[in-house]
Scaffold this motif. Structure first.
Motif, short mmCIF file in Angstrom:
data_model
loop_
_atom_site.label_atom_id
_atom_site.label_comp_id
_atom_site.label_asym_id
_atom_site.label_seq_id
_atom_site.Cartn_x
_atom_site.Cartn_y
_atom_site.Cartn_z
N TYR A 39 0.08 -17.62 -3.48
CA TYR A 39 0.66 -16.58 -2.64
C TYR A 39 -0.24 -15.34 -2.60
O TYR A 39 -0.51 -14.79 -1.53
CB TYR A 39 2.05 -16.21 -3.18
CG TYR A 39 2.69 -15.03 -2.50
CD1 TYR A 39 3.28 -15.16 -1.25
CD2 TYR A 39 2.69 -13.78 -3.11
CE1 TYR A 39 3.85 -14.08 -0.61
CE2 TYR A 39 3.26 -12.68 -2.48
CZ TYR A 39 3.84 -12.84 -1.23
OH TYR A 39 4.40 -11.75 -0.61
N ILE A 40 -0.75 -14.96 -3.79
CA ILE A 40 -1.65 -13.79 -3.84
C ILE A 40 -2.97 -14.12 -3.14
O ILE A 40 -3.52 -13.30 -2.41
CB ILE A 40 -1.90 -13.36 -5.31
CG1 ILE A 40 -0.59 -12.84 -5.92
CG2 ILE A 40 -2.97 -12.28 -5.38
CD1 ILE A 40 -0.68 -12.51 -7.41
N LEU A 51 2.71 -18.41 -7.51
CA LEU A 51 2.32 -17.00 -7.44
C LEU A 51 0.85 -16.82 -7.06
O LEU A 51 0.53 -16.04 -6.17
CB LEU A 51 2.62 -16.32 -8.77
CG LEU A 51 2.35 -14.82 -8.82
CD1 LEU A 51 3.08 -14.09 -7.71
CD2 LEU A 51 2.73 -14.23 -10.17
N ASN A 108 -2.25 -13.82 0.62
CA ASN A 108 -1.84 -12.54 1.17
C ASN A 108 -2.64 -11.32 0.73
O ASN A 108 -2.61 -10.29 1.40
CB ASN A 108 -0.36 -12.28 0.83
CG ASN A 108 0.55 -13.19 1.60
OD1 ASN A 108 0.79 -12.98 2.79
ND2 ASN A 108 1.04 -14.23 0.94
N PHE A 109 -3.30 -11.42 -0.44
CA PHE A 109 -3.94 -10.22 -0.96
C PHE A 109 -5.42 -10.37 -1.28
O PHE A 109 -6.24 -9.58 -0.85
CB PHE A 109 -3.20 -9.72 -2.21
CG PHE A 109 -1.79 -9.31 -1.95
CD1 PHE A 109 -1.53 -8.05 -1.45
CD2 PHE A 109 -0.73 -10.17 -2.18
CE1 PHE A 109 -0.23 -7.65 -1.19
CE2 PHE A 109 0.56 -9.79 -1.92
CZ PHE A 109 0.82 -8.53 -1.42
N ASN A 110 -5.75 -11.39 -2.05
CA ASN A 110 -7.14 -11.53 -2.47
C ASN A 110 -7.47 -13.00 -2.71
O ASN A 110 -7.03 -13.58 -3.70
CB ASN A 110 -7.37 -10.70 -3.75
CG ASN A 110 -8.81 -10.77 -4.22
OD1 ASN A 110 -9.66 -11.36 -3.57
ND2 ASN A 110 -9.09 -10.16 -5.36
#
Lengths: 493, 493
Positions: free
Chosen positions: B231-232, B228, B235-237
């Motif tokens: 992945y974050i 997780l 893709n996000f931060n």
């Protein structure tokens, strides 16, 4: 307030047909949210933002069903964002027909949101939101509506919590979307899930429009909705939406408690405030819990700045460091022309841009052996007679000067500069215009009017913080001196 | 407290070689965490849990480097979990050699954690933790150590926040891992990232052991760490660890503020308390903010239950509902034999299992026209003379009875049952043993001793809450009555 139970009974009589057809209804949940959070009162006019998507159509339909029992009147606002061309026109048409079928008054607007946003240098989402909320308020004013209802649901809430956490938010950020904000913006769908809304629309044959851009994982929010949440649902917790929604509701309670406490303490800590300046008592501030300190700083900055844009956690930490170090006079510059300065017994938070526009003059007569408070500068000046000429100054962090008592003529005053002011700077032969002195010393224009000047009836003695006059200096003939102590960042006591 | 700056200087002299070789050092950060959170004082003995992995080896090494400057003495505890066979033996050997090389005293234990856990019906992780902490405390006692240092890092902190959020935690849960708990468990690596620890181990050639099970995404935590979070990050931060760590530190401050406030209010709200029962003043409780109410309920339950295991958000909501509905006498059963009962002016939270073990007797002499307080039951009983025989009772939610004044002999008393007690139940001819009456009525054994019984010198008048006696009943001959009002859940005033 109306009674939920009796209202429900009457509603179910009213919607008997639905019940007979055993349509699952979210009305009960909807009313619970409204009652628990005091969202809608009887006899109100309500503006509803309607895009034509399932959320806003469901919201409109639910409020419309309550119109007789609560004697409320809905007004619909639709904004054509001129972004999806033909699709946008179809949305508009659909909302028009839907409102017509319900007999609800509709206000349609059309703006080139892309153009508006790029001109303002903001994202399409932020631009669209700015325009929409502006229109909601405009229509509310025009119709006399007292509430503006926005269609955000439980999933939006959960997605926002996750998005904020990924960015590293504090309690305030993690509470995400409020049921009620600013007293009139309400979100009565916040306890209802996207699935429940879709079911409602289907079972009531409302045929809402689907915004296809919501199905593309391009924006952060869409990516969280379409990728991250399904991933967590599959691998960690199938009830993640419920869990996030519950977390945010628990955090809301905690946040509201801390905000109330902050409000109470703020009343005690603020010594002076107006729209451009906020003066906190250092002593009272020091006693507070760190969590309350941070909130008080954020509120004070918001007060003088108007918002908290560009003010981050680090800025607040830096202010606390400044206060902790206890160097009187030290200051910190924050975004938006905000400065925080540590005074003698105060913390001075001000908006320099706003203050510089203010045209202010001051002029105080001083008394020997007394302290005079200069409200305009939040400063104090103290005069003391000292015999002899031996300058022995231990006062740290304060601006101090010694002058020859016998060289002074008449009353002493403190004031800001006047047109034509001149003085003879210490160590110089000739005299100089104050204006030229400031230019030479590169004193920023916007603070020149705020620099205090000590005078007697003959002329200028001390440009405080800059230079003494040659004419009043202590020399080996001096028998009696005046010690002048100037303290910045003072509270009047 | 020691001064950080001077300590650092001395340390850098001591570790001059490292500096000369320009080894990046996390010592400064480590000391900052220690100082900010008051983790270690001079002259302390410290137990350190060491598995042999990078975290605990780094922690031991950092503390060991401070031993002279702070005059502290480390003791290492290693538990062989008997889980990974040969690997576990190698871990043990490595820790042994490492401690020997540093000259640090080592305590090695070996337990079959799998067996222990399955016997207790708990997970391997929970079982291992229980055993380890038990050993830490044991060695601390044995060596006179005042602190127990645990090697959890910034990434552990971030992973825990995310894990808790996914489960739907409140503020307390989201603050995740504490720098200091129970006054002696400390976590000085909490501001240091896993990457910094790995670098430190590599640059100091510490060669820690790698637990391969940490690299398998089987447990929730490993999955969060290995899937997780990456992945974050992608893709996000990319700075998600930093963001989560910052969030949890902000939330910690808010939580600590609310906890202090709760402590203050709790002092005011608690009317009586012991380890098995907690009596809150309803009036004072009602005035509190919902966030504080919930915390006070949780603390009170913890007080009487010993922990908060199996007590969820819903239980707390249910208690608030119970209080909100104002039905005096209504009660709620919670896990762990806890009941919450709404009294006349109190909220009564008690542990029935613990109370039932307590062997208690009571016996109070009553006065007519007075109210007597029965401490053992947190109840009051009131006797009033009423002329005539017209029973007109409007007292709701209270236990009331009317008896014939002239049928009473001598003093009235209230007490719990005694061996051999008999009475003639209302409407019956013969008399019956109280014990048999309770059995017939299926009164649970554990509460029989707590049922109050009203008597005169002749016998039993009223088994309060159950049955009156035939012998004292009001009839058409009655001239004068005694009205008896029994109030449960009362505060003594």
């Amino acid at each position: 307030m109306y009674k939920l139970k009796s209202l429900l009974k009457s509603l179910y009589r009213y919607n008997k047909k639905c019940l007979e057809r055993k349509i699952m209804d979210i009305m009960e949940k909807f009313l619970e949210t409204i009652e628990k959070n005091n969202l809608i009162e009887k006899n109100e006019k309500i503006v509803i933002g309607v895009s034509g998507g399932p959320d806003s159509i469901c919201l409109l339909h639910l409020i419309w069903r309550l119109r007789k029992d609560l004697n409320i009147e809905p007004f619909v606002v639709h904004l054509n964002h001129q972004f999806r061309g033909k699709e946008a026109k179809k949305d508009e048409k659909y909302v028009e027909e839907f409102c017509q079928s319900l007999g609800v008054k509709l206000f349609i607007f059309s703006y080139d949101v892309s153009k508006y946003s790029s001109e303002k240098g903001i994202s399409f989402e932020v631009g669209g939101r700015e325009l929409r909320y502006g229109l909601f308020h405009k229509v509310a004013k025009q119709t006399g509506a007292t509430k503006i209802a926005i269609a955000q649901n439980r999933n939006d809430q959960a997605e926002t919590v996750l998005m904020r956490l990924i960015r590293g938010a504090g309690l305030d950020g993690l509470t995400a979307i409020d049921y009620k904000r600013d007293g009139n913006i309400i979100r009565p769908l916040l306890d209802i899930s996207r699935k429940e809304i879709d079911d409602y629309c289907e079972k009531n044959a409302l045929m809402p429009r689907i915004d296809k851009t919501n199905l593309e994982a391009i924006y952060t929010r869409n990516k969280i909705r379409l990728e991250l949440i399904p991933y967590i649902e599959k691998n960690f917790n199938p009830a993640i939406i419920e869990a996030l929604w519950r977390s945010s509701n628990l955090l809301k309670e905690d946040n509201s408690c801390l905000n109330l406490l902050t409000e109470e303490e703020l009343q005690k800590v603020v010594a002076q405030k107006n729209n451009n300046q906020c003066l906190l008592s250092k002593k009272k501030f020091d006693r507070l819990h760190i969590a309350i300190k941070k909130r008080i700083l954020r509120r004070s900055i918001k007060q003088v700045k108007g918002d908290l844009k560009d003010i981050g956690f680090t800025h607040i930490e830096n202010i606390l460091d400044l206060i902790h170090k206890k160097n009187v006079g030290s200051r910190l510059d924050l975004p938006g022309h905000i400065t925080v300065q540590l005074g003698y017994n105060s913390i001075d938070i001000k908006n320099n841009k706003a203050l510089e526009k203010k045209n202010f003059d001051f002029n105080y007569k001083l008394n020997i052996a007394k302290t005079t408070y200069i409200k305009e500068l939040s400063a104090s000046i103290k005069l003391e007679i000292i015999h002899g000429s031996d300058i022995n100054d231990n006062t740290k962090n304060l601006k101090t000067a010694f002058i020859d008592y016998n060289k002074v003529s008449g009353d002493l005053t403190i004031r800001n500069r006047k047109r034509g002011d001149r003085f003879k700077p210490l160590g110089m032969r000739g005299s100089k215009k104050i204006k030229d002195y400031f230019i030479d010393k590169k004193v920023p224009k916007e603070i020149r009017n705020k620099i205090p000047i000590l005078c007697d009836e003959k002329g200028i003695i001390w440009v405080i913080g800059y230079r003494m006059s040659e004419e009043y200096k202590v020399d080996n003939q001096t028998k009696k001196m005046i010690k002048i102590t100037y303290m910045e960042g003072c509270l009047e006591n």
